[in-house]
Structure formats: structure tokens, C-alpha cells
Design a protein around this motif. Sequence first.
Motif, mmCIF file in Angstrom:
data_model
loop_
_atom_site.group_PDB
_atom_site.id
_atom_site.type_symbol
_atom_site.label_atom_id
_atom_site.label_comp_id
_atom_site.label_asym_id
_atom_site.label_seq_id
_atom_site.Cartn_x
_atom_site.Cartn_y
_atom_site.Cartn_z
ATOM 1 N N THR A 1 58.478 35.698 36.655
ATOM 2 C CA THR A 1 57.915 36.815 37.397
ATOM 3 C C THR A 1 57.526 36.277 38.768
ATOM 4 N N SER A 2 57.718 37.029 39.821
ATOM 5 C CA SER A 2 57.297 36.514 41.122
ATOM 6 C C SER A 2 55.791 36.678 41.241
ATOM 7 N N PRO A 3 55.135 35.675 41.896
ATOM 8 C CA PRO A 3 53.684 35.764 42.086
ATOM 9 C C PRO A 3 53.297 37.074 42.784
ATOM 10 N N GLN A 4 54.156 37.557 43.684
ATOM 11 C CA GLN A 4 53.864 38.803 44.404
ATOM 12 C C GLN A 4 53.754 39.972 43.432
ATOM 13 N N ALA A 5 54.568 39.929 42.371
ATOM 14 C CA ALA A 5 54.586 41.046 41.437
ATOM 15 C C ALA A 5 53.312 41.112 40.595
ATOM 16 N N ILE A 6 52.735 39.931 40.264
ATOM 17 C CA ILE A 6 51.543 39.965 39.405
ATOM 18 C C ILE A 6 50.232 39.948 40.194
ATOM 19 N N ALA A 7 50.315 39.576 41.498
ATOM 20 C CA ALA A 7 49.090 39.472 42.298
ATOM 21 C C ALA A 7 48.257 40.758 42.281
ATOM 22 N N PRO A 8 48.861 41.936 42.440
ATOM 23 C CA PRO A 8 48.025 43.151 42.440
ATOM 24 C C PRO A 8 47.225 43.327 41.151
ATOM 25 N N ALA A 9 47.820 43.004 40.010
ATOM 26 C CA ALA A 9 47.106 43.154 38.734
ATOM 27 C C ALA A 9 45.920 42.201 38.664
ATOM 28 N N VAL A 10 46.121 40.953 39.141
ATOM 29 C CA VAL A 10 45.027 39.970 39.136
ATOM 30 C C VAL A 10 43.910 40.420 40.077
ATOM 31 N N ARG A 11 44.277 40.857 41.282
ATOM 32 C CA ARG A 11 43.267 41.293 42.255
ATOM 33 C C ARG A 11 42.508 42.503 41.741
ATOM 34 N N ALA A 12 43.247 43.460 41.176
ATOM 35 C CA ALA A 12 42.602 44.687 40.683
ATOM 36 C C ALA A 12 41.622 44.360 39.566
ATOM 37 N N THR A 13 42.016 43.444 38.669
ATOM 38 C CA THR A 13 41.140 43.081 37.554
ATOM 39 C C THR A 13 39.910 42.317 38.057
ATOM 40 N N ALA A 14 40.124 41.397 39.001
ATOM 41 C CA ALA A 14 38.994 40.643 39.567
ATOM 42 C C ALA A 14 38.022 41.601 40.260
ATOM 43 N N ARG A 15 38.554 42.614 40.935
ATOM 44 C CA ARG A 15 37.697 43.605 41.598
ATOM 45 C C ARG A 15 36.932 44.431 40.576
ATOM 46 N N ALA A 16 37.596 44.776 39.470
ATOM 47 C CA ALA A 16 36.928 45.582 38.433
ATOM 48 C C ALA A 16 35.762 44.803 37.831
#
Lengths: 276, 276
Positions: free
Chosen positions: A237-252
Motif C-alpha cells: 500500500t502506498s504511504p499516501q493511501a493510508i496517511a489520511p486514515a492515520v491522521r483522521a484516527t490520531a485527530r479523533a
Amino acid sequence: MSSESTGPVRGKRPPQGQPVVDRALSLLGAFTDRRRSMTLSELARNAEMPVTTALRLAARLVEWGALERLDDGRYVVGVRLWEIASLSPRGHGVRQIALPFMEDLYEVTRHHVLLAVRDGRDAVLIERLSSRNAPSVAYRVGGRLPLTQTAVGLVLLAAATRRFQDEMVSEPPELEPGMATFTPDELRRQLVDVARTGLAVVHRSAPSATVSVASPVQDADRRTVAALSILVPDGSTSPQAIAPAVRATARAISRTLGYRHEKFDGVHIRPDLEAD
Amino acid sequence: MSSESTGPVRGKRPPQGQPVVDRALSLLGAFTDRRRSMTLSELARNAEMPVTTALRLAARLVEWGALERLDDGRYVVGVRLWEIASLSPRGHGVRQIALPFMEDLYEVTRHHVLLAVRDGRDAVLIERLSSRNAPSVAYRVGGRLPLTQTAVGLVLLAAATRRFQDEMVSEPPELEPGMATFTPDELRRQLVDVARTGLAVVHRSAPSATVSVASPVQDADRRTVAALSILVPDGSTSPQAIAPAVRATARAISRTLGYRHEKFDGVHIRPDLEAD
């Protein structure tokens, strides 16, 4: 029989008795990932004290429940210590709040999900969710990770004081197999980048080829209290593809800790106008 | 200034200094679910020692990392203690092995899933998986549960020695709101039942009406090392319907701990002959 191996004054019984506490703590500190149970003599050797001292102190620790003694006489860390430690806000506290969100992230990605906090010059892994069949990773919960060579480490280091960053950047890293290492200049650029984007990406080639993407978890005072990361097989998986999920979860998680994000500058779509 | 509140000898400085260790431990023991951070004077009061003694000992504990000091001067349990405690085989060890199986059970049931071990006269909750929207439960990870009034407690008590059972059965239970209490005779019958069926079922009416179903987790030596339970709103699902999932999961964890089950006496269905 002198045994002031950890106290500031050697070979002399100190008036206030603190070194006794230090010796008791060094008994606890003798336990590591690879030494989870020890005989009395192993315990004494690793804590660097005479066997008689170790015996006396271990008995106190067993009585309180900090240590437990197995049927074969070996000592292990006790449930009572675990119970008190579960009150650590930076250990268990953050973990308790983060766990349901981490489970959500794990459920939608099926990759390793990690949560780490900084302790001194290391990161400490406080939670890891993995499926039983996921590729092996080098870290266990309660274990330490280098700040300058891991994605969670870079996120935590980027939030530290400039002086501490300089200290860590100039320190030659301990080389672990397959681990990304950076020159001091690369590292400084990375830290600026991580602070700006709220995202760290680190590739690693052993024990298996993986890429980690980490993002900061912040509290009500906008301090970075932890780093959340996801670890995927490199190439899958490209890091770009999973970055939004990680950021969104960290923000939550941050939001649940009281962090107030910048004003929302997107557009609210009225659900009744949305296509199915 | 006498401060031997926890030591065996009061008002006299003992020759070997162990009570210093006891005092340090009582500083740690002063932290509870409701007292997760304390000022120095709160710490001294709750640990029953003079402020000067608390200050000196707390400084040692902070230096080692067992305690941490917040910006506002309050003390909390430190990450370093959490790190060592994570090496507790009965705490974190069992939990690490059980967690993926607990996640599976949670995923198929969406109910609270709990794991507890016995520590002295209580059960200690070492893991709980809950969705953010699940009904509230009375227990937190690291918290204590009564042996004679909870499903996990009955499972753990049923595995204890007869002498310990008699002791607990004859002890008048502390009444918690909404909790099931049994007469000594009922309790004895329950324990026999639990030992025979490997299953405990307990109803509770507060903080919400729930039913818990628990089953033992056993190790390679066939000792019960933990109890797994599921907690559902009373009336939503019959205990009989969820018992198989709890038992199957407890067996799966036991198997991973090295427990060998009785000979399989079912029938293996050849997959190529099975209908889709």
C-alpha cells in the motif's frame, strides 16, 4: 558486605536510607523483555547486589505484590504492580482512550496499529493491535523504540524542545537491523517536515520490509502526548493511501483528549442532498 | 518524627531499613482509580507518612520513573513503572495472548469482553474490550472485582483450593449496588457447578441490568490462570446462546497457552464434501 551499587555514596551506609529504595527499584529494573522470570541469584546478579540483600528486598516486594514467586522459586513481576501501573496517565490512560479508535483503524485496514509515548530518550510502545497472521514486527507492548529511527519516534521527537532535538540528532544512533538511519542533516529536515505536516513516514527492511506512517496525538493543551502509527508491508500500500486514515484516527483520539482542532474550513454537505 | 505507619515496628528506626521500602511502596499504593494524581501533601496523607518523608521518597521514585511530576506539581504514576509492569506474566502476559481472541469474540458479538485474574481475595480486570457506545459497566482495566459476586470471580474461585473457597464463602460479602449475592450454601453449589460445567452465569441489576457469562482460561499445567467473560444487557440475549462463544474463545486462548484439551470426539468433515 557493601552493596551501594546504585546509590550515590559507595561503601558507606547513608543516613537517610534512600539507597535501599534504589536497590528495591533496581530489583524491579532487572526485569526485561528477555528476563521475565529469574531465580534469586539471577535477580541479585542482574540488579548488582549481594544475594542476601536481594533476598530481603525481594521478600518485601513479594509481600506487597510487586513481585510474585512461582512454584519453582523463580521471581516474576506481580499483578499488584501491574494494577498500580495501570493508573499511569501517559501509559494506560492514553491507551484506554485510544484503544477503541485504534480498533476501528485496525478493522478498516487490517494492518498493525501502534501507539507510543516518549520516555526520556526513547519511545515506549503502549499498545499494538495485530492480527494473529500479520507479518512479524520488532516491537512488543512495553518495549522501547529509538526516537530517531522510527515513525512514532520522529513524531514524538518533532514535538520535543529544540535543545533535546539537537542532543538526539547529534547522538550516533544504535544501529538495529534493517532500520532507517538518517544523517544529522536529514534528521533535522525530517523533524521540520514532521512538525509541519503532522506525519512521519519511515521505511524498514528487517525483520520484514515495512513502511510506518505516524501522526501525533495531542491533548487539550496542544501538547503531543503520543504517536499513533500504522505499519504495512512495503509495496503493498502506498504511504499516501493510508496517511489520511492515520491522521483522521490520531485527530479523533486527540479530540477525545480535549484537543480543539482549527476551525473547520470544509463544506458541510446536507445528508438529504447527498447521493446514496 | 515517627513514620513507621506501614512497617511492623512502630516509632523506632529498624536496623535493616526495609520499612523504607515499605514506605516507598505505600506511596505507590496511594494511587487509586479515583486518585490518579496527587499533590505532595495529598500523597503524604494517603500514604500515611510525614510530608518530608514523602518528598524524599517521591524524589527517588520520580528519578527512577516510577512516578512522574506534572507541570502543576502533582504526582502521577510513571511510564517506566508501566513498562516494567508490562512484564508481569499474569497481567500483561496472559492479556497479550488473549487479546486477539478477545477481539474476535468482540467482533462477532459486539458485547463487552472481559479478562480477569485472581490476586489474593479479589479478581483484577486485566482487559476489557467495549465499543464506545456499549452500556456502562462498573469495571475498568486494572480495577478489582469481588470473587463471590461476579462471573469471572466465580470461575477463579472455583479453581482455588477448598480451604480458600471455604474462607471466601463464609466471609460476608461487601454489598455493591445491583450485584448478585448468594448465601453460603448457594455459593457452594454454584462453585461445584462452575467446576463441573466450566461456565459461570451472574445477573446484575445496576449500573444497568446485565448478565455475565464466564469461562476459565487454563495453562499447560491445567491450572486456571484467568477467566474470560462476556457481559450483555439482560434480556437481549440468553446466556445459553452466548455461552458456546465464550467457552470456545476461552479454549482457544488456553490452547495457545499450551493447554491440551481432551481427545476430540466429534467428526471431522472433509472440506471438499461440504456444501458451500
